[in-house]
Design a protein around this motif. Structure first.
Motif, short mmCIF file in Angstrom:
data_model
loop_
_atom_site.label_atom_id
_atom_site.label_comp_id
_atom_site.label_asym_id
_atom_site.label_seq_id
_atom_site.Cartn_x
_atom_site.Cartn_y
_atom_site.Cartn_z
N VAL A 190 0.76 -1.28 -0.33
CA VAL A 190 0.25 0.19 0.17
C VAL A 190 0.58 0.97 0.09
O VAL A 190 0.68 2.49 -0.51
N THR A 191 2.00 1.79 0.47
CA THR A 191 2.78 2.48 0.51
C THR A 191 3.02 2.91 -0.74
O THR A 191 3.34 3.88 -0.85
N ASP A 192 3.61 1.99 -1.73
CA ASP A 192 4.28 2.01 -3.01
C ASP A 192 2.95 2.86 -3.55
O ASP A 192 3.44 3.25 -4.43
N SER A 193 2.39 1.91 -3.22
CA SER A 193 0.57 2.84 -4.01
C SER A 193 0.74 4.12 -3.88
O SER A 193 0.73 4.44 -4.69
N LEU A 194 0.57 4.35 -2.74
CA LEU A 194 0.14 5.75 -2.01
C LEU A 194 1.50 6.59 -2.60
O LEU A 194 0.98 7.78 -3.10
N TRP A 195 2.57 6.55 -2.62
CA TRP A 195 3.57 7.25 -3.19
C TRP A 195 3.39 7.29 -4.15
O TRP A 195 3.91 8.14 -4.87
N GLN A 196 3.76 6.33 -4.98
CA GLN A 196 3.22 6.66 -6.53
C GLN A 196 2.35 7.41 -7.20
O GLN A 196 2.51 8.21 -7.97
N SER A 197 0.72 7.88 -6.32
CA SER A 197 0.05 8.15 -6.54
C SER A 197 0.26 9.85 -6.18
O SER A 197 -0.51 10.73 -7.23
N LEU A 198 1.35 10.41 -4.89
CA LEU A 198 1.62 11.69 -4.50
C LEU A 198 2.64 12.58 -6.29
O LEU A 198 3.25 11.86 -6.95
N GLN A 199 1.78 13.50 -6.16
CA GLN A 199 2.92 14.22 -6.90
C GLN A 199 4.08 14.34 -6.45
O GLN A 199 4.31 14.71 -5.18
N PRO A 200 5.35 14.26 -7.41
CA PRO A 200 6.45 14.06 -6.48
C PRO A 200 7.04 15.46 -5.95
O PRO A 200 7.64 15.05 -4.72
N SER A 201 7.15 16.47 -7.18
CA SER A 201 7.20 17.82 -6.09
C SER A 201 6.44 18.21 -4.41
O SER A 201 7.18 19.10 -4.02
N LEU A 202 5.56 17.13 -4.41
CA LEU A 202 5.02 17.72 -3.47
C LEU A 202 4.62 16.51 -1.80
O LEU A 202 4.62 16.61 -0.91
N ARG A 203 5.90 15.18 -2.72
CA ARG A 203 5.52 14.06 -1.45
C ARG A 203 5.80 14.43 0.16
O ARG A 203 7.38 15.07 -0.59
N VAL A 204 6.27 14.44 0.57
CA VAL A 204 6.81 14.51 2.35
C VAL A 204 6.84 12.85 2.89
O VAL A 204 7.88 12.48 3.33
N ALA A 205 6.02 12.06 3.33
CA ALA A 205 6.22 10.61 3.53
C ALA A 205 4.60 10.27 3.88
O ALA A 205 3.72 10.64 3.80
N ALA A 206 4.91 8.94 3.58
CA ALA A 206 4.13 7.71 3.52
C ALA A 206 3.77 6.91 3.92
O ALA A 206 5.18 5.76 4.44
N VAL A 207 3.01 6.09 5.53
CA VAL A 207 3.61 4.76 6.17
C VAL A 207 2.31 3.65 6.29
O VAL A 207 1.04 4.32 6.28
N THR A 208 2.52 2.77 6.07
CA THR A 208 1.62 2.09 6.15
C THR A 208 1.10 0.74 7.15
O THR A 208 2.98 0.18 7.36
N VAL A 209 0.71 0.67 8.37
CA VAL A 209 0.78 -0.22 9.25
C VAL A 209 0.13 -1.15 9.43
O VAL A 209 -1.46 -0.93 9.68
N PRO A 210 0.12 -2.93 10.01
CA PRO A 210 -0.86 -3.68 9.53
C PRO A 210 -1.29 -3.92 11.42
O PRO A 210 0.05 -3.30 12.29
N LEU A 211 -2.30 -4.11 11.22
CA LEU A 211 -2.85 -3.90 12.76
C LEU A 211 -3.17 -5.30 13.70
O LEU A 211 -4.25 -5.36 14.60
N ASP A 212 -2.23 -6.50 12.78
CA ASP A 212 -2.62 -7.41 13.60
C ASP A 212 -1.74 -8.46 14.42
O ASP A 212 -1.58 -9.29 15.45
N ARG A 213 -1.34 -7.08 15.17
CA ARG A 213 0.38 -7.17 16.46
C ARG A 213 -1.15 -5.81 16.98
O ARG A 213 -1.00 -5.05 17.03
N SER A 214 0.54 -6.01 17.95
CA SER A 214 -0.47 -4.97 19.67
C SER A 214 0.29 -3.94 19.31
O SER A 214 0.73 -3.10 19.98
N ASP A 215 1.81 -4.06 17.80
CA ASP A 215 2.20 -2.83 18.56
C ASP A 215 2.33 -1.92 16.47
O ASP A 215 1.68 -3.14 16.05
#
Length: 230
Positions: A190-215
């Motif tokens: 998902v993160t790479d898909s998001l990153w590629q969808s964003l305008q390169p000159s405007l990108r700052v950061a993107a993160v995806t976190v699985p929630l099947d664990r406690s942290d």
């Protein structure tokens, strides 16, 4: 999938389940100004922080805790309301009701929506998913409206999502309208898909976190800093 055709989404979030049914959330940042671009996402054990990288003063509109994980819940959002709502959860576990006390960001003339999502996360899976915003009322911006979307259970391959904006960098249009979208991916993609969808000159950061664990172990992070070599 990620608001196709929108050049400047501002900040965005999504919470749902991937095609295999794994629960996850994503959060992403874009920025027009040098100050907005001088930020990074710092993943800690049970929180994600938006941190300044310029050495300048802290600014609550740009630097804040973007996600907090509890034992059986998670809250994600674009400002200081994340920590406020997390602190109130014991008193008011209904996130839709709690969000009614929020207003949009004090940044006229744009009046950026406060976007927030939350869910219950247990061994049984992802339930009671809520996404919403505090945004200026169309035509009467002195008032705040609170559009939200609730789903008791999210189907695999789908997520609730929203962004703060919906226009271009030159013509900023506020959004904050929640919607359901298809996510035909595994969470680790998902993160790479998001990153590629964003305008390169405007990108700052993107993160995806699985929630099947406690942290927040296993988070997949992309950053403007990594690409700039800073």
């Amino acid at each position: 999938m990620w608001r196709d055709g929108v050049e400047y989404p501002g900040r965005g979030l999504a919470v749902g389940r991937d095609v295999d049914g794994v629960p996850f959330f994503s959060y992403w940042l874009t920025g027009r100004s040098a100050a907005s671009q001088a930020r990074e996402l710092v993943v800690r054990d049970r929180e994600i922080v938006v941190r300044d990288t310029s050495g300048g003063p802290a600014d609550d509109l740009r630097h804040y805790t973007a996600a907090i994980r509890g034992d059986d819940w998670v809250i994600v959002g674009n400002g200081t309301q994340v920590a406020e709502l997390a602190a109130l959860r014991g008193e008011e576990p209904d996130l839709q009701r709690a969000m009614r006390g929020l207003t949009y960001e004090p940044d006229p003339p744009i009046r950026t929506p406060r976007i927030t999502a939350g869910a219950t996360v247990t061994s049984a899976g992802l339930t009671d998913v809520v996404i919403g915003a505090a945004r200026p009322y169309d035509g009467a911006p002195e008032f705040t409206e609170h559009p939200s979307l609730y789903v008791a259970r999210v189907a695999p391959g789908s997520a609730l999502t929203t962004t703060t904006y919906g226009g271009s960098a030159e013509n900023v249009i506020i959004n904050g309208r929640p919607e359901m979208t298809a996510i035909p991916l595994r969470w680790g993609e998902v993160t790479d898909s998001l990153w590629q969808s964003l305008q390169p000159s405007l990108r700052v950061a993107a993160v995806t976190v699985p929630l099947d664990r406690s942290d927040f172990t296993g988070a997949v992070l992309r950053s403007r800093l990594d690409e700039s070599g800073a």
